[in-house]
Scaffold this motif. Structure first.
Motif, PDB file in Angstrom:
ATOM      1  N   GLY A 117       0.819  -1.209   0.000  1.00 14.69           N
ATOM      2  CA  GLY A 117       0.000   0.000   0.000  1.00 14.69           C
ATOM      3  C   GLY A 117       0.850   1.255   0.000  1.00 14.69           C
ATOM      4  O   GLY A 117       0.555   2.223  -0.711  1.00 14.69           O
ATOM      5  N   TYR A 118       1.920   1.245   0.798  1.00 12.23           N
ATOM      6  CA  TYR A 118       2.824   2.398   0.847  1.00 12.23           C
ATOM      7  C   TYR A 118       3.502   2.609  -0.503  1.00 12.23           C
ATOM      8  O   TYR A 118       3.627   3.743  -0.964  1.00 12.23           O
ATOM      9  CB  TYR A 118       3.881   2.234   1.934  1.00 12.23           C
ATOM     10  N   VAL A 119       3.933   1.532  -1.144  1.00 11.83           N
ATOM     11  CA  VAL A 119       4.574   1.648  -2.452  1.00 11.83           C
ATOM     12  C   VAL A 119       3.575   2.201  -3.469  1.00 11.83           C
ATOM     13  O   VAL A 119       3.902   3.086  -4.263  1.00 11.83           O
ATOM     14  CB  VAL A 119       5.155   0.298  -2.929  1.00 11.83           C
ATOM     15  N   SER A 120       2.355   1.724  -3.427  1.00 10.99           N
ATOM     16  CA  SER A 120       1.324   2.198  -4.346  1.00 10.99           C
ATOM     17  C   SER A 120       1.084   3.696  -4.157  1.00 10.99           C
ATOM     18  O   SER A 120       1.032   4.457  -5.132  1.00 10.99           O
ATOM     19  CB  SER A 120       0.037   1.411  -4.117  1.00 10.99           C
ATOM     20  N   LYS A 121       0.954   4.144  -2.908  1.00 14.14           N
ATOM     21  CA  LYS A 121       0.745   5.557  -2.627  1.00 14.14           C
ATOM     22  C   LYS A 121       1.967   6.382  -3.035  1.00 14.14           C
ATOM     23  O   LYS A 121       1.833   7.472  -3.582  1.00 14.14           O
ATOM     24  CB  LYS A 121       0.434   5.775  -1.144  1.00 14.14           C
ATOM     25  N   LEU A 122       3.139   5.862  -2.776  1.00 12.09           N
ATOM     26  CA  LEU A 122       4.375   6.555  -3.125  1.00 12.09           C
ATOM     27  C   LEU A 122       4.436   6.800  -4.627  1.00 12.09           C
ATOM     28  O   LEU A 122       4.756   7.900  -5.073  1.00 12.09           O
ATOM     29  CB  LEU A 122       5.561   5.706  -2.653  1.00 12.09           C
ATOM     30  N   ILE A 123       4.098   5.807  -5.401  1.00 11.57           N
ATOM     31  CA  ILE A 123       4.149   5.915  -6.859  1.00 11.57           C
ATOM     32  C   ILE A 123       3.153   6.954  -7.367  1.00 11.57           C
ATOM     33  O   ILE A 123       3.509   7.828  -8.163  1.00 11.57           O
ATOM     34  CB  ILE A 123       3.921   4.539  -7.525  1.00 11.57           C
ATOM     35  N   VAL A 124       1.907   6.908  -6.894  1.00  6.93           N
ATOM     36  CA  VAL A 124       0.925   7.879  -7.390  1.00  6.93           C
ATOM     37  C   VAL A 124       1.257   9.285  -6.902  1.00  6.93           C
ATOM     38  O   VAL A 124       1.040  10.259  -7.633  1.00  6.93           O
ATOM     39  CB  VAL A 124      -0.545   7.496  -7.063  1.00  6.93           C
ATOM     40  N   ASN A 125       1.778   9.409  -5.688  1.00  9.66           N
ATOM     41  CA  ASN A 125       2.169  10.734  -5.193  1.00  9.66           C
ATOM     42  C   ASN A 125       3.341  11.296  -5.981  1.00  9.66           C
ATOM     43  O   ASN A 125       3.381  12.488  -6.288  1.00  9.66           O
ATOM     44  CB  ASN A 125       2.491  10.686  -3.700  1.00  9.66           C
ATOM     45  N   ASP A 126       4.326  10.451  -6.293  1.00  8.92           N
ATOM     46  CA  ASP A 126       5.460  10.910  -7.096  1.00  8.92           C
ATOM     47  C   ASP A 126       4.991  11.406  -8.460  1.00  8.92           C
ATOM     48  O   ASP A 126       5.412  12.469  -8.927  1.00  8.92           O
ATOM     49  CB  ASP A 126       6.500   9.801  -7.273  1.00  8.92           C
ATOM     50  N   LYS A 127       4.112  10.654  -9.099  1.00  4.60           N
ATOM     51  CA  LYS A 127       3.614  11.061 -10.424  1.00  4.60           C
ATOM     52  C   LYS A 127       2.810  12.358 -10.337  1.00  4.60           C
ATOM     53  O   LYS A 127       2.927  13.229 -11.199  1.00  4.60           O
ATOM     54  CB  LYS A 127       2.784   9.944 -11.045  1.00  4.60           C
ATOM     55  N   ALA A 128       2.006  12.497  -9.288  1.00  2.00           N
ATOM     56  CA  ALA A 128       1.227  13.729  -9.107  1.00  2.00           C
ATOM     57  C   ALA A 128       2.163  14.916  -8.880  1.00  2.00           C
ATOM     58  O   ALA A 128       1.982  15.986  -9.485  1.00  2.00           O
ATOM     59  CB  ALA A 128       0.259  13.569  -7.937  1.00  2.00           C
TER      60      ALA A 128
END
Length: 162
Positions: free
Chosen positions: A79-90
């Motif tokens: 879950g943390y990796v998933s959030k990290l990826i979408v936050n980085d892209k945003a």
């Protein structure tokens, strides 16, 4: 997805777990970023952009500490990796808007915190994004508008073979 698989592989999990991870990310593509990318940067004052960069830095760091606190096989890790990826892209999408509006964020304009936030977003991005903005970072460095360590760290990383 490749970033997540690489991060998961570094956790020491087995290959079967990597296959599970790919499936998990495909089924959790609805993960939302913690920052709104629809923001209209052109309508913001410099002070508002400084505040926005500060928020972007907070979003950048939000799950990185959490990621280090759980084992790679823990579902929270995924879950943390998933959030990290979408936050980085945003964050990258918003930084791209900021750069289109005002150029690379400079010390004399957004201060040390704003410059640090912009650099961190590029540092945590993929190689093509880093390559895209390195010339602007280099120009800002030569005019004394970013810290030496920001430029040197990215320059060193980009000198490695892709």
């Amino acid at each position: 997805m490749f970033v997540a698989v690489d991060a998961f592989a570094q956790s020491g999990a087995g290959s079967n777990d990597k296959q599970y991870l790919v499936g998990w990310f495909v089924s959790n593509e609805e993960t939302k970023a913690d920052i709104d990318t629809s923001i209209r940067v052109r309508e913001h004052s410099v002070a508002q952009i400084r505040d926005l960069l500060s928020k972007m830095e907070m979003v950048d760091q939000l799950y990185r500490d959490s990621l280090m606190s759980v084992p790679g096989t823990d579902k929270r890790y995924l879950g943390y990796v998933s959030k990290l990826i979408v936050n980085d892209k945003a964050n990258q999408a918003i930084l791209t808007k900021i750069i289109a509006h005002m150029g690379w964020p400079k010390l004399s304009v957004v201060g040390k915190e704003g410059v640090n936030a912009a650099w961190m977003i590029v540092w945590h991005a993929n190689r093509p994004y880093q390559d895209q903005y390195f010339p602007l970072i280099k120009k800002a460095y030569h005019s004394g508008e970013i810290p030496d360590d920001h430029f040197r760290t990215l320059e060193k990383e980009l000198s490695k073979a892709p």
